[in-house]
Design an enzyme around this catalytic site. Sequence first.
Site, PDB file in Angstrom:
ATOM      1  N   ALA A 153       0.833  -1.204   0.000  1.00  0.00           N
ATOM      2  CA  ALA A 153       0.000   0.000   0.000  1.00  0.00           C
ATOM      3  C   ALA A 153       0.872   1.260   0.000  1.00  0.00           C
ATOM      4  CB  ALA A 153      -0.922  -0.001   1.221  1.00  0.00           C
ATOM      5  N   TYR A 154       1.915   1.238   0.813  1.00  0.00           N
ATOM      6  CA  TYR A 154       2.829   2.381   0.862  1.00  0.00           C
ATOM      7  C   TYR A 154       3.512   2.584  -0.482  1.00  0.00           C
ATOM      8  CZ  TYR A 154       6.997   5.086   2.194  1.00  0.00           C
ATOM      9  OH  TYR A 154       7.995   6.027   2.264  1.00  0.00           O
ATOM     10  N   ALA A 155       4.028   1.500  -1.054  1.00  0.00           N
ATOM     11  CA  ALA A 155       4.721   1.584  -2.340  1.00  0.00           C
ATOM     12  C   ALA A 155       3.787   2.078  -3.432  1.00  0.00           C
ATOM     13  CB  ALA A 155       5.301   0.222  -2.711  1.00  0.00           C
ATOM     14  N   THR A 157       1.344   4.220  -3.202  1.00  0.00           N
ATOM     15  CA  THR A 157       1.201   5.680  -3.138  1.00  0.00           C
ATOM     16  C   THR A 157       2.459   6.366  -3.659  1.00  0.00           C
ATOM     17  OG1 THR A 157       2.011   5.871  -0.842  1.00  0.00           O
ATOM     18  CG2 THR A 157      -0.345   5.492  -1.153  1.00  0.00           C
ATOM     19  N   LYS A 158       3.606   5.804  -3.333  1.00  0.00           N
ATOM     20  CA  LYS A 158       4.860   6.412  -3.769  1.00  0.00           C
ATOM     21  C   LYS A 158       5.105   6.246  -5.269  1.00  0.00           C
ATOM     22  CE  LYS A 158       6.558   8.258  -0.023  1.00  0.00           C
ATOM     23  NZ  LYS A 158       6.655   9.740   0.062  1.00  0.00           N
TER      24      LYS A 158
END
Length: 251
Positions: A153-155, A157-158
């Site tokens: 999920a973090y990746a 967004t990035k």
Amino acid sequence: MMLLEGKVALVTGAGQGVGQGIALALAAEGARVAVTGRTLEKLETTCALIHERGGEAYPVHCQVKSLASLEECVESVVAHFGGLQILVNNAQEVPLGTLQDVTDEAFTAGFESGPLATMRMMKLCYPHLKGDGCIVNLASAAAKRWDMSGYGAYAATKEGIRSLTRAAACEWGGDGIRTNVIMPHATSPGLKWWVENRPEEAAEFVASIPQRRIGDCEEDIGRFVALLCSSGSAYVNGQTIALDGGQAFIG
């Protein structure tokens, strides 16, 4: 002459960590820095550090998930300094966890504070950056991890930020605006928390860095950003640059 003398920079999430390191480094090279973020006390601390070194800084309270707050922030900075040449989009809420564990609310917050806020800020600052502007967005090497478990999920967004960066570089290069993205490893509060709470994973992580250390927020990350925003990098545009001691292979 300092690299950024006469320039005005706006750095989001500059009250601590990487954002603070970037703000300090930009100011050290002569830029007048708008230090923005959610917590005014932290912003004032960063400004005090800049003032102690003889630099000029201006604290601006800003909620990056709010369009109205972003608009007010940019208007305030331009009114205070009389212009804007550098934008650094650093602030981001981090939706960490496995796909089963990350809630819709956390993922939405990561999107709103990440790619959406980045796009909004770039568009708001565009009229002021035209002619001699530089944008530096922050992504992450999380999407390049050998094991993506817990970082999807973090990746996501990035990676959205990386795509927006490339688009801005292509669409606005002719307007005199350069746009690049960095993927830093640095001793931020978030990383320190990770090291303390996941020591075995952190040890493996550091061992996988060819230089065998995590970067310093100002010396390793901030100083490079200052160079990237200077005339010495005038032909660097649309690039993803890993500041990670050689760990990531972007390909």
